[in-house]
Design a protein around this motif. Structure first.
Motif, PDB file in Angstrom:
ATOM      1  N   HIS A  37       0.840  -1.205   0.000  1.00 33.99           N
ATOM      2  CA  HIS A  37       0.000   0.000   0.000  1.00 33.99           C
ATOM      3  C   HIS A  37       0.874   1.253   0.000  1.00 33.99           C
ATOM      4  CE1 HIS A  37      -2.517   3.202   1.745  1.00 33.99           C
ATOM      5  NE2 HIS A  37      -3.514   2.595   1.130  1.00 33.99           N
ATOM      6  N   ASP A  38       1.933   1.262   0.824  1.00 33.37           N
ATOM      7  CA  ASP A  38       2.833   2.417   0.873  1.00 33.37           C
ATOM      8  C   ASP A  38       3.565   2.598  -0.451  1.00 33.37           C
ATOM      9  OD1 ASP A  38       2.061   2.839   3.478  1.00 33.37           O
ATOM     10  OD2 ASP A  38       3.833   1.913   4.371  1.00 33.37           O
ATOM     11  N   HIS A  97       1.263   4.089  -2.894  1.00 29.11           N
ATOM     12  CA  HIS A  97       1.076   5.508  -2.569  1.00 29.11           C
ATOM     13  C   HIS A  97       2.240   6.342  -3.087  1.00 29.11           C
ATOM     14  CE1 HIS A  97       0.983   9.130   0.043  1.00 29.11           C
ATOM     15  NE2 HIS A  97      -0.328   9.001  -0.102  1.00 29.11           N
TER      16      HIS A  97
END
Length: 299
Positions: free
Chosen positions: A174-175, A178
């Protein structure tokens, strides 16, 4: 497009492992390939990475066609395919140092940084052969991330991890997404994929049977009114006479019409008037796994 695969087909004698798959992944997207074991996920990924030559079709990454020989595009790609591999006699740090040299990395902190990012500090000086399956998977992911790729292609990245490890990898990906990294991953764990992916493709027997936004898959969950009665036959006749579509399901009755779903009190009244009052009446909705299995069964 970061990934542009057109009409990918892989034939092994009488077996067509991948059948005319067209797949496009936009920059910054998290795209998941879902499928049961043997659906063709790994074969598709191996063709995307140039590890298998397609019987038909072609693949482009970052606009560069993938084919035999060296290609500068691989400096922008990190990958993990099938069983994680490592030099068993070398430590975690030494394995990553070897990979750094193969990648031509000059950043001396790259190995230290990726060990920290994957939570491998306690095992940094352990030989790879002594690692658990979950930590071997972390080491394989560390090798894929070592050169800070723009595109990650991961085959079952949560394989062998305990629930805490699965959550860690999900948060890591997820990071990365992002931060603008494009991710293509395969998995059979629908709930994890739904929490991470922006788009999903469902493979079955080598064919892409459904593709769309994750939210579109969620909207395919069918609501229904579940009813339990002592006399299902009599209740079914009464409800059908009142214009409801009724089917037997898991020891009870299921009504899927809008009128029943929006006015369950009407259904209850009709059953009471027919002399078979419900012992249980509840609105339910398919979970994501049911939606996935329904898509697969259609093919």
């Amino acid at each position: 497009m970061t990934i542009d695969a057109v009409h990918l087909t892989k034939q092994y004698r009488d077996v067509r492992a991948v059948d005319d798959v067209t797949l496009c992944v936009a920059p910054g997207e998290v795209h998941a390939l879902l499928g049961l074991n043997g659906a063709g996920k790994t074969t598709t990924i191996r063709m995307l990475l140039g590890l298998l030559r397609p019987t038909r079709g072609e693949v482009s990454l970052f606009g560069e066609r993938v084919g035999p020989g060296r290609n500068p595009v691989w400096a922008r790609v990190g990958y993990l395919v099938e069983t994680p591999s490592a030099y068993p006699e070398l430590t975690v740090t030494e394995n990553l140092q070897v990979m750094a040299r193969l990648r031509g990395l000059r950043d001396e902190n790259a190995v230290i940084d990726v060990i920290a990012r994957l939570g491998l500090q306690p095992h940094a000086h352990h030989r790879a052969q002594t690692l658990s399956l979950g930590n071997k998977q972390r080491l394989a992911l560390a090798k894929a991330l070592l050169h800070r790729p723009e595109l990650l292609i991961l085959d079952e990245p949560a394989n062998g991890l305990d629930p805490a490890g699965v959550a860690e990898i999900r948060n890591l990906l997820h990071d990365l997404a992002h931060d603008g990294v494009t991710i293509l991953l395969s998995s059979h764990i629908l709930t994890e994929v739904a929490r991470l992916a922006t788009r999903i493709g469902v493979l079955d027997h080598g064919r892409l049977v459904w593709e769309g936004a994750t939210t579109d898959l969620v909207t395919q969950a069918r609501p229904r009114l579940r009813v339990t009665v002592h006399d299902p036959g009599r209740a079914t006749a009464a409800l059908r006479a009142a214009g409801h579509a009724v089917s037997a399901e898991d020891g009870g009755l299921a009504l899927t019409g809008d009128r029943a779903i929006h006015h369950p009190e009407e259904v209850a009244t009709q059953l009471v008037n027919a002399g078979c009052p419900p012992t249980r009446l509840a609105l339910e909705q398919d979970d994501l796994e049911t939606c996935f299995l329904r898509l697969v069964s259609r093919s």
